[in-house]
Design a protein around this motif. Sequence first.
Motif, PDB file in Angstrom:
ATOM      1  N   ILE A 135       0.820  -1.206   0.000  1.00  0.00           N
ATOM      2  CA  ILE A 135       0.000   0.000   0.000  1.00  0.00           C
ATOM      3  C   ILE A 135       0.857   1.260   0.000  1.00  0.00           C
ATOM      4  O   ILE A 135       0.342   2.355  -0.093  1.00  0.00           O
ATOM      5  N   THR A 136       2.160   1.095   0.108  1.00  0.00           N
ATOM      6  CA  THR A 136       3.055   2.245   0.141  1.00  0.00           C
ATOM      7  C   THR A 136       3.246   2.787  -1.272  1.00  0.00           C
ATOM      8  O   THR A 136       3.274   2.024  -2.225  1.00  0.00           O
ATOM      9  N   SER A 137       3.385   4.087  -1.394  1.00  0.00           N
ATOM     10  CA  SER A 137       3.506   4.652  -2.738  1.00  0.00           C
ATOM     11  C   SER A 137       4.882   4.372  -3.317  1.00  0.00           C
ATOM     12  O   SER A 137       5.881   4.297  -2.599  1.00  0.00           O
ATOM     13  N   VAL A 138       4.907   4.202  -4.629  1.00  0.00           N
ATOM     14  CA  VAL A 138       6.170   3.917  -5.307  1.00  0.00           C
ATOM     15  C   VAL A 138       7.165   5.051  -5.076  1.00  0.00           C
ATOM     16  O   VAL A 138       8.364   4.828  -4.947  1.00  0.00           O
ATOM     17  N   VAL A 139       6.668   6.257  -5.018  1.00  0.00           N
ATOM     18  CA  VAL A 139       7.550   7.405  -4.811  1.00  0.00           C
ATOM     19  C   VAL A 139       8.247   7.285  -3.458  1.00  0.00           C
ATOM     20  O   VAL A 139       9.472   7.411  -3.356  1.00  0.00           O
ATOM     21  N   ALA A 140       7.459   6.990  -2.421  1.00  0.00           N
ATOM     22  CA  ALA A 140       8.046   6.856  -1.095  1.00  0.00           C
ATOM     23  C   ALA A 140       9.032   5.695  -1.067  1.00  0.00           C
ATOM     24  O   ALA A 140      10.136   5.808  -0.523  1.00  0.00           O
ATOM     25  N   ILE A 141       8.637   4.584  -1.679  1.00  0.00           N
ATOM     26  CA  ILE A 141       9.517   3.409  -1.698  1.00  0.00           C
ATOM     27  C   ILE A 141      10.850   3.764  -2.342  1.00  0.00           C
ATOM     28  O   ILE A 141      11.923   3.451  -1.831  1.00  0.00           O
ATOM     29  N   THR A 142      10.777   4.447  -3.486  1.00  0.00           N
ATOM     30  CA  THR A 142      12.014   4.755  -4.198  1.00  0.00           C
ATOM     31  C   THR A 142      12.892   5.700  -3.388  1.00  0.00           C
ATOM     32  O   THR A 142      14.116   5.547  -3.349  1.00  0.00           O
ATOM     33  N   ILE A 143      12.268   6.652  -2.730  1.00  0.00           N
ATOM     34  CA  ILE A 143      13.055   7.588  -1.931  1.00  0.00           C
ATOM     35  C   ILE A 143      13.805   6.842  -0.826  1.00  0.00           C
ATOM     36  O   ILE A 143      14.997   7.054  -0.606  1.00  0.00           O
TER      37      ILE A 143
ATOM     38  N   VAL C 273      14.069  14.935   3.676  1.00  0.00           N
ATOM     39  CA  VAL C 273      13.308  14.185   2.681  1.00  0.00           C
ATOM     40  C   VAL C 273      12.642  12.968   3.304  1.00  0.00           C
ATOM     41  O   VAL C 273      11.459  12.701   3.061  1.00  0.00           O
ATOM     42  N   LEU C 274      13.374  12.248   4.142  1.00  0.00           N
ATOM     43  CA  LEU C 274      12.774  11.038   4.710  1.00  0.00           C
ATOM     44  C   LEU C 274      11.750  11.364   5.794  1.00  0.00           C
ATOM     45  O   LEU C 274      10.768  10.639   5.953  1.00  0.00           O
ATOM     46  N   ALA C 275      11.956  12.452   6.501  1.00  0.00           N
ATOM     47  CA  ALA C 275      10.919  12.866   7.459  1.00  0.00           C
ATOM     48  C   ALA C 275       9.641  13.202   6.696  1.00  0.00           C
ATOM     49  O   ALA C 275       8.540  12.805   7.088  1.00  0.00           O
ATOM     50  N   GLY C 276       9.779  13.912   5.581  1.00  0.00           N
ATOM     51  CA  GLY C 276       8.614  14.253   4.763  1.00  0.00           C
ATOM     52  C   GLY C 276       7.954  13.011   4.196  1.00  0.00           C
ATOM     53  O   GLY C 276       6.723  12.886   4.196  1.00  0.00           O
ATOM     54  N   THR C 277       8.767  12.075   3.734  1.00  0.00           N
ATOM     55  CA  THR C 277       8.219  10.840   3.178  1.00  0.00           C
ATOM     56  C   THR C 277       7.441  10.078   4.243  1.00  0.00           C
ATOM     57  O   THR C 277       6.340   9.577   3.993  1.00  0.00           O
ATOM     58  N   PHE C 278       8.015  10.018   5.429  1.00  0.00           N
ATOM     59  CA  PHE C 278       7.336   9.333   6.526  1.00  0.00           C
ATOM     60  C   PHE C 278       5.983   9.988   6.804  1.00  0.00           C
ATOM     61  O   PHE C 278       4.962   9.310   6.946  1.00  0.00           O
ATOM     62  N   MET C 279       5.999  11.324   6.853  1.00  0.00           N
ATOM     63  CA  MET C 279       4.741  12.043   7.104  1.00  0.00           C
ATOM     64  C   MET C 279       3.690  11.715   6.047  1.00  0.00           C
ATOM     65  O   MET C 279       2.505  11.591   6.340  1.00  0.00           O
ATOM     66  N   SER C 280       4.163  11.607   4.799  1.00  0.00           N
ATOM     67  CA  SER C 280       3.211  11.367   3.714  1.00  0.00           C
ATOM     68  C   SER C 280       2.564   9.997   3.841  1.00  0.00           C
ATOM     69  O   SER C 280       1.504   9.752   3.282  1.00  0.00           O
TER      70      SER C 280
END
Lengths: 341, 446, 306
Positions: A135-143, C273-280
């Motif tokens: 369920i995680t977004s591909v964008v987040a995964i890639t980051i 960036v990773l803090a923001g990603t986590f929040m998202s």
Amino acid sequence: MAAVQSDDPGLTPRSTMSWWFRREARIAPYLYISPFFLLFLVFGVFTVAFTAWVSLHDWHIFDTAAGGGTFVGLDNYARLLNDARFWRSATNTFSILLMSTIPQMLLALVLAELLNDRRLRGPHIFRSGLLIPNITSVVAITIVFQSLFGRHYGLINVALDFIGLDMVNWTSSRIGSHFAIATMVNWQWTGYNTLIFLAAMQSIPSDLIEAARVDGAGRIKRWWKITVPLLRPTILFATVLSVIGNFQLFAQPLLFAPGVGSMGGNDQQFLTILLYLYNMAFRQFQFGYASAIAWMLVLLTAVAALMVYAGVGYLNRRENRSALEVERMRERANARQEAGA
Amino acid sequence: MRIKWLAAPLALALVLGACAGDDNGTTDEEVETEDAAETDDDGDDGDGEAADADAEPVTLSMWVFTGMNLDDLVGQYEEENPHVTVEIQSTEHGDHHDALFTELAAGGGPDIAAIEVAFINEMAEQYQMWHNLYDYGAADIEGDYLDWKIEQAQNVEGDHLIGIPTDIGGMAMAYRWDLFEEAGLPTDRDEVSDLWVDSWEDFIEVGTEYTEATGRGFVDNEANLWNAVVNQDPNTFFDADGNPIYDESEHVQYAWDVVIDAIESDIIAEVPAWSAEWEAGMSDGSFAVLTAPAWMMGYIMDVAPDTEGNWDLAEVPEAGGNWGGSHLGVPAASDNPEEAYALIEFLLSPENQQYQFTEYGQFPSVPELFDSEEIQSFESEFFNNAPVGPIYADNAERVVAQNTGPNYNAIDTEFGDGLGRVLDGNESPEEAWESVLNNISSQLGM
Amino acid sequence: MTNVDAVKAQSAAGPTPGNERQAPTFKPNKRRFSWANNWHYLVLTVALFISVFPFYWMFVVGSNTNADVAQVPPRITPGPNFIENATNAMNAVPFLRSLLNTFIVAGTVTVSAVFFGTLAGFAFAKMQFRGNKALMAFVIATMMIPLQQLGLIPLYMLMDRFGWVGQLRAVIVPALVTGFAVFWMRQVIATSVHDELLEAGRVDGCATFGLFRHVVIPSVRSGAAVLGMFTFLFMWNDFLWPLVVLGGNQDAHTIQIALRNMSQTYYADYALVLAGTFMSLIPLIIVFVIFARQMIAGVMEGAVKG
């Protein structure tokens, strides 16, 4: 697609109904399905047809306002056949496909087997834990993975260094970047496929497995000789989905090296077909050529999916042996039931 | 005019101090003089109504790319023109231009957009997508700016101007004197300049010496080195008429050979430009030299604040060159071209260009400033008190503007990628040169 | 020895593991724990760990400073700076605005796709009309076409013509009802709406829409909820088309586009960036925690149905 078909429609217009009801019941279904078809007409049929039309033109984005590009016939397709960069993106896509699909399916089959155990405690925790990457977004995964695969301080390289191996420059190496991207795909989809396989395993009649056990087959043998062959339709379905998904790889290569490598690396080592299409369309603004790429992408996807089907068909014919084995076990199981009765 | 100039060093002193805060004693004077300057400007242009307090409220959308640092000035403008609200959208360089093209093609776009030099030619060709700034009074101010910067933003006929120039990217070499000292090299900027100012060959020799002494890379990466060398001649990818000559240009071949030589001499640190490692490398000493167009100074200060005082500036080998620099224009879709133009005129006025230089290292495109006392006496503490004003001013006199043409940025990227393949050992220099030319012709249809 | 004999012998030898399986009184903790019997827990736990680790790592990096993480060995435990990093991230891009946009897009599409999907599914599953089977086959066929890729360029041109480039509706409208929604709801309705109920409704004088409201909707709630969850997740995570059509206008960015811009601009600031990603991911994780059982059931049912 084992559609559940209702053969006894409850809404057959009957003579006892009033004129209005009959008329309404005749028109209503068309009304109810029309939103989908209207939308599909505009955003599906039109766009697909228009992609074909645009692909026959030398069409820059700025030509759109001026009424269209210059007709060039099949030139874009001819260019495509000789475009080394396109074929590089195709081989990249194919390589990532192999590195993701095969380990993913094997791993999912193993995990599903382990989960398919009624005595297992906390099944919900395992199942939801395995599904959460999906369920995680591909964008987040890639980051996240891009940071894990970092050159100097990425956790993976640090770990490699710790156990005495060389650090890998994941973005500049072709095979390394494919591995990294395939890892992201595997992480996201293994759990999903595990649940799909688990569902299919649960619908295998337990007498079959039982019979094999009785026959003295160990757990691994039962898994490989009975469960996996019986799951073949499901595996086929999952593999085709995985193939289609891999041909749509886009966010991973786009975001894999932020700041640099938006074209898929300086050697196009991780350029995928869809990223190439995007670059052509929305960076180079060559709409005509990009449309030809779009058609080629669909064609290649279809070919790959058909190859999977054909491969499975071949396996089915070649491995009738295995089906026979299953049949034999079923007979034994029946015999046992009779004996028990 | 004079009063304004006197105020500048004061403002500068404030900015370079810990913070340009609300210290009343000094700012009063500054604010007063700036206010005076502002009303002056409005009076000259005869569009004073734009600044009226009771003018209709207007919101201007403004798209820039990261590192342009226009927020201070925009804030000041909003304060002085309460009816104006500006929404700044700052995006990464490549994404910004991709999005801008896409929006313009769709007949949209913001009220104000930045166009970097690599894209200016394509935009000028599509001049009908931009408001003609001559309609809003640009003819009155175009004389302030370098002729070639104005020409870049004109259509072929020269009667439609799509943008007003921001900064120019005159070149210098930023180096870490502390690392030079470690390697037993001279640290004084004049001595360092003398080491390599005559030729890139000398530069590579110094690099070899450094790398042998320290075991570390000398210059950051092949792409930035390439930019420095290739931008030293007008005849790079296009001739003066805009015809592509990238495959036969002697200078392109020369720049290629210089970078190949550097790669083969093993002096390149292999940290890709604009990557996280690159930014970290400015602090951690992975490399000692960075090719520095003026705007790079602001970048270094921003990314590696802890290296303050360790950097210095020397001349660039073989002198001259321009890398970067932008324009601000008003897309045709804007409904507020007068207001947008008024803001651009303010942001890029000579005094504000000077502010951008002293604050963010963006060197003005206004020739009258080059000899001004403020520029000539401007030193940077961050760069070990180097006289950065005179260094870049001196360079600006010798800047040669490259000829521009369509796909300039894409061509440049192909060359950079080709050099990267050589560096990574994927291709021999000859193979890479061939593949670059093939790629350009097959990708761009040129 | 024949097979039957073998079976008999086995049965006589005592309860087979298969019988154990059925025995309700079976209590594993009466046995002594041994790795030989429980190695599968080890494997599953490792799998679970790998599944969850990236989330943990996001938080670790997002709650430390860059210097803490950019060292060898890096810090692998959470630090005290999460709030600070998250605040920076939310200021770096219009974060809350993007979240709101994403809610608008995903919410609208979910409601619409479930509604129109149920309506069409009802027609396909329970009504007789000419072309029913052929049209349904067509719907299934459309699911096979990767429309987003094949139609990307004309879709963009179309939005350009409508004047929708840079507006949320460019993402919403094409997704208002999908072939998948129709297909899914048809399957759900075919199995969970009983013909007798429809007949009863008809006798009560309901027209088809009345049947839809009073009979179909109450019976398909759980199936529709699963479709809703999948649709919501899909729209929440959608990337390519929003990037193309909304990329220019920061005010209309969805959270994925905002994240992408964040990583593209602040790539060197991993903590931010990773803090923001986590929040998202927090909204998704909340949805997941609440609906995990339904989602798992949905995936598994979908597999059997598919």
